[in-house]
Design a protein around this motif. Structure first.
Motif, short mmCIF file in Angstrom:
data_model
loop_
_atom_site.label_atom_id
_atom_site.label_comp_id
_atom_site.label_asym_id
_atom_site.label_seq_id
_atom_site.Cartn_x
_atom_site.Cartn_y
_atom_site.Cartn_z
N ALA A 67 -10.38 -5.67 -4.97
CA ALA A 67 -9.62 -4.89 -3.97
C ALA A 67 -10.44 -3.74 -3.42
CB ALA A 67 -8.35 -4.36 -4.61
N ASN A 68 -10.18 -3.41 -2.18
CA ASN A 68 -10.73 -2.20 -1.58
C ASN A 68 -9.65 -1.13 -1.73
OD1 ASN A 68 -11.49 -0.11 0.04
ND2 ASN A 68 -12.20 -1.39 1.74
N THR A 69 -9.72 -0.37 -2.82
CA THR A 69 -8.59 0.49 -3.18
C THR A 69 -8.39 1.67 -2.22
OG1 THR A 69 -10.04 1.63 -4.75
CG2 THR A 69 -8.64 -0.12 -5.63
N VAL A 70 -9.30 1.85 -1.29
CA VAL A 70 -9.08 2.88 -0.27
C VAL A 70 -7.96 2.45 0.68
CG1 VAL A 70 -10.13 4.21 1.60
CG2 VAL A 70 -11.49 3.61 -0.41
N ILE A 71 -7.95 1.18 1.01
CA ILE A 71 -6.96 0.69 1.98
C ILE A 71 -6.00 -0.35 1.41
CG2 ILE A 71 -8.32 1.20 4.06
CD1 ILE A 71 -9.20 -1.77 4.05
N GLU A 72 -6.24 -0.80 0.18
CA GLU A 72 -5.40 -1.87 -0.37
C GLU A 72 -4.75 -1.49 -1.70
OE1 GLU A 72 -7.85 -5.80 1.31
OE2 GLU A 72 -8.51 -4.84 -0.55
N ASN A 73 -3.56 -2.00 -1.91
CA ASN A 73 -2.90 -1.94 -3.21
C ASN A 73 -3.04 -3.29 -3.90
OD1 ASN A 73 -1.77 0.69 -2.99
ND2 ASN A 73 -0.16 -0.13 -1.65
#
Lengths: 80, 80, 80, 80
Positions: A67-73
Motif C-alpha cells: 500500500a501507498n499509505t500516504v494516499i491509501e488505507n
C-alpha cells in the motif's frame, strides 16, 4: 492460511477510475449510483499457521510494499 | 445501500501483478508466501433501499461493465 | 484519429506497484534495475479529424476524468 | 538507460476499464469517442549501458514477469 487484503484510496483522494465507472453506469442506464470507489483486493496464500503471526506479517507487507499509505488505507483479514 | 464488489482473475489465468508481488515479498525477506493473486475491489453507494433489487442491479453492472467475465469472476455483497 | 495518453505518478509519490516489480525482478535474477514506475496507458479512437481539436479534447478528458492531477501527470499524443 | 514498456490487451480481449472510460466520456459530453483501451505503461531505470542488451533484458522481463502474454501484447523501447 489465506490473507485477504483490501486497499482503498483515502477519503478525499480523487479516484478517476471510480468516477469513470460511475459515469459509465449512468450512461448505460443504471440510475441511483451516487458514488463509486475502486480499490485493490489481494489474496495471499501463506505457509504460516498462527493467525496472529500471519496477520502481523501481512500488516507489515502492506506497510512495506503493498500500500501507498500516504494516499491509501488497507485492511487485513486472515482466514482458515 | 452500499455494494461491495470483488473481481478476481479466474483460476488458471496468469496474474503478472500477483507474481510480481510474490517475488517482491520474497526479496524483502517475507518467507512462506506461496501465492499472491491481485484483483479489484469496488464500492458503490446506491440510492436503492431494497437489498434484493440492489444486488440484482449490481450483478447486472458486473456483467455489462465491471468485469471481463471471460477471464474474471466477481462477487457482489450488499450492506447497510 | 487516435490519441495516446500516458498517465504517470508524479515524482515523489510512492508507487507500491513499481516497487513490487523492482523487487520481483531482483529476486528473479535481473540485476541492475534501479527503479520501476508503473503508470497507465490509454488509447482512444476519435471521430475528430483535426489534430489540434483532438489534442485539446483529450487534454480536457484527462483533466475531467482520466487523471488524478493531484498525484498524476499526463501526456497526450495525437496520431494518424 | 531507461526502458519504456507498453502492455496492452490483445485485440478481441474485452477491456471493462476501457469500456467504462468510453461510456463515462460520453456521459460527460465528450462526443465522437469510438473506442477506449486501457493498458499499462512501465518505466525502468537500468544500470545497463548497451542498448541491445538492455532491450533484450527487458524483453525477457516482460515474458517472465510483466506481461500476461496469453491476453496481453507488449512493446519495449530503450532510450538515453
Amino acid at each position: 492460511m489465506k490473507a485477504k487484503v483490501h486497499i482503498t484510496l483515502k477519503t478525499g483522494v480523487l479516484d478517476p477510475q471510480g468516477k469513470a465507472i460511475a459515469h459509465a453506469l449512468g450512461s448505460l442506464g443504471f440510475g441511483g449510483v451516487d458514488e463509486v470507489r475502486q480499490g485493490k483486493y489481494i489474496e495471499l496464500d501463506l505457509a504460516e499457521t498462527d493467525p496472529a503471526k500471519a496477520k502481523a506479517a501481512v500488516d507489515d507487507m502492506c506497510k512495506k510494499l503493498l500500500a501507498n499509505t500516504v494516499i491509501e488505507n488497507y485492511t487485513v483479514e486472515v482466514v482458515g
